[in-house]
Design a protein around this motif. Sequence first.
Motif, PDB file in Angstrom:
ATOM      1  N   SER A 165      -8.455  -3.887  -6.839  1.00 17.91           N
ATOM      2  CA  SER A 165      -7.681  -2.653  -6.717  1.00 17.91           C
ATOM      3  C   SER A 165      -6.402  -2.723  -7.544  1.00 17.91           C
ATOM      4  CB  SER A 165      -7.335  -2.393  -5.254  1.00 17.91           C
ATOM      5  OG  SER A 165      -6.450  -3.393  -4.778  1.00 17.91           O
ATOM      6  N   VAL A 168      -3.443  -4.596  -5.835  1.00 19.62           N
ATOM      7  CA  VAL A 168      -3.473  -6.062  -5.906  1.00 19.62           C
ATOM      8  C   VAL A 168      -3.027  -6.525  -7.290  1.00 19.62           C
ATOM      9  CG1 VAL A 168      -4.961  -8.092  -5.838  1.00 19.62           C
ATOM     10  CG2 VAL A 168      -5.213  -6.321  -4.111  1.00 19.62           C
ATOM     11  N   PRO A 414     -11.341  -2.782  -1.832  1.00 17.08           N
ATOM     12  CA  PRO A 414     -11.388  -2.149  -0.511  1.00 17.08           C
ATOM     13  C   PRO A 414     -12.261  -0.902  -0.476  1.00 17.08           C
ATOM     14  CG  PRO A 414      -9.295  -1.714  -1.584  1.00 17.08           C
ATOM     15  CD  PRO A 414     -10.018  -2.703  -2.456  1.00 17.08           C
ATOM     16  N   CYS A 447      -8.387 -12.996   1.804  1.00 16.45           N
ATOM     17  CA  CYS A 447      -8.633 -11.689   1.191  1.00 16.45           C
ATOM     18  C   CYS A 447      -7.956 -10.550   1.957  1.00 16.45           C
ATOM     19  CB  CYS A 447     -10.139 -11.454   1.067  1.00 16.45           C
ATOM     20  SG  CYS A 447     -10.579  -9.894   0.293  1.00 16.45           S
ATOM     21  N   HIS A 451      -4.734  -8.091   0.457  1.00 16.44           N
ATOM     22  CA  HIS A 451      -4.753  -6.630   0.423  1.00 16.44           C
ATOM     23  C   HIS A 451      -3.600  -6.046   1.237  1.00 16.44           C
ATOM     24  CE1 HIS A 451      -8.280  -5.625  -1.889  1.00 16.44           C
ATOM     25  NE2 HIS A 451      -8.991  -6.522  -1.248  1.00 16.44           N
ATOM     26  N   GLU A 455      -0.455  -3.786  -0.346  1.00 13.63           N
ATOM     27  CA  GLU A 455      -0.228  -2.389   0.028  1.00 13.63           C
ATOM     28  C   GLU A 455       1.170  -2.145   0.573  1.00 13.63           C
ATOM     29  OE1 GLU A 455      -2.115   0.054  -0.572  1.00 13.63           O
ATOM     30  OE2 GLU A 455      -3.920  -0.990  -1.231  1.00 13.63           O
TER      31      GLU A 455
END
Length: 703
Positions: A165, A168, A414, A447, A451, A455
């Motif tokens: 993403s 990240v 995600p 992981c 994430h 965020e």
Amino acid sequence: MESSDVELDLQRSVQAVLRELSTQAPALQNNQGMWRWSLHKKVERDPGKSPVLVRILLRELEKAESEDLRHVIIPLLHTLLYVLTKATGIREELYRRTYNFCTKLLTLPAPYCTVALDCAIRLKTETAVPGTLYQRLVIAEQNLTSELYPYQERVFLFVDPELVSPSVCSALLLEIEAAQAQQTPEACMRHVVSHALQAALGDACHASSLQRKLKASPRHALERYFHAVVAAVEQMAGEPNPSREVHLERLEEIYCSLLGPAAAARGSCCGDRLQDPQPSIPLPSPHITFHLWTDEEQLWADELPVPGSPEMERAGLQRKGGIRKRVWPPDILMPACWDGPQGLHRRTGMPSGDGELLPGVSRIHTARVLVLGDDRMLGRLAQAYHSLRKRETQKFCLTPRLSLQLYYIPVLAPEEPPSCRHSELRELATFLGRADPWYQNTVNTLCPAIHKLAEMPPSLDTSRTVDPFILDVITYYVRMGTQPIYFQIYTVKIFRDLSQDPAEDIFLTELKVKIQDSKSPKDGFSPRRKGAAEGPGAELSICYQKALLSHRAQEVSSSLRATGLVLKALPASDTEGSGPTHALPSAAPVIDLRCLNVSVMEVVKSSNLAGRSFSTVTNTFRTATIQIQSQDQRLLTLLLDKDSRRTYRDVVRFEVAPCPEPCSGTHKSKAPWLGSPQPEVKGTKAKPKPLLMPINTFSGIVQ
């Protein structure tokens, strides 16, 4: 905090790390991977706690060895060595106890003895010359110029923007840039000098005054002190029997020249130290370059000269003193931005001759390639690795002067909605977690945390110190992950027309075969057998070499109707998804990475009062090579390494075999003389070596 409270707090943190290595830890699942990080942060913020933590870790190691709790030995060893690398003020007695314990572990099987030997080698020098590990690590990772220690390292971080993403990617880039903005060459040189003097002098070193003096020193003076400290440490470390007392005397001289004659009286500043806590000396994170991987060729360094160019002419065989000598071009083997000290290329350009500068280290440069993503990213890495090895055989080799180390951190996008898709895309990460429990707890479980942190909105308070968690995990992994697991790369020949040469590709984890709905006859296509029953799937002829425990060759040929096939290079496991385990089962299928596990969805026809009906049954077998061809007009679709970008349609036939090491099958025998015209010696065919791609873990495969 009282000393007893400090020890109790650290003991609780160590126990949390150890409990996490057990399968019976449901209450700790939300914090998996964080305990190791928080433990190191405690001693990083308060270096005075380091000796207490070393004693606790030693006590736990001795307990694990006496009670045969092997699953915690390697994690504790890595944790202890990482603390000792950063720490100052560790007494010689603790170093010797740790070294003696590592030598006791040499009687254990691999990988315990392998990791213990690596730790023992490092600790032997550190015991006599404190600060050696820290100094060498900073010099290599920050590419500081030192003739006495010319080793250099780089970390290349590759991220596929289609698989990871944007949040990240942005978080990684921000952490890397923020860290490197503070890690100037001057700051790193100050850290090396401070750490070496504090590690050697202990309580006799007034750390605060020393750091203030170094910050006030101009660049030329700082470089003089830096080179003096490096020379003192490296010259003593190079002695067959280094003397701790002689080393102490040398560093006392440097210390006195820095702070003046008043510093000569050892222990004169101990009273001040009671009021002035020991300042922390950070261990800078490695120099990391961030790459968005949009082209598999990005692993290759700068384009090399073409044959016939002036550069290649200079690289040819030249005569010197009647002996033909190969001269290696100084600049074509390494990226132009990777500059070392003068004379470095001259010393390292020859594949053999000068020998090793340090025991067990034969290459000056180390490239640590770290990829983030899922199995699709590893498939692309295998492609690039194969291309790199193939190009090395056609041009000058990188490997004589470059150690290439590969690392993998699983990060899933995600937006992949189904949970089953998540587990499907991280099969190799799951295997690595089963093979190495410390990889499972330190890397594989992070992981969700990556994430979550990515965020989070950035902090607007620039005065507040933020611990870069993702960067810290990367740093710990590339420093301590030194034990590779080797994965077989497979080559596949793809025929769209039997009258033409096939296309070739490779895969690492999986080849999936689907039957196309459309019927499209092609030239050279085998006709459909007369009387073949219509139904789902296609008639396939399969020829493979059965994998036997005796390793004897047994050819099997069959014809059947199937709706699809899956060829997996990773062994299946009944414990998949059950969390970390202490050790792998001893059954061969779990650890055998030399064969493919083939699953065929076979169509079974049955007749009853209602008429004909068809059902499917899955047949499985193991093989190293296989050839499959469609016998009717149904064509095949191949999907390599679960990557939709690597799809082959309208396939008639395909063949799979272990990918050979480039040019490993032909060896020219060398003549025993160095005369003028030599008789031609024909190449001799040898069994090609398979091409294996190493991925570094902390332990390798724990059995």
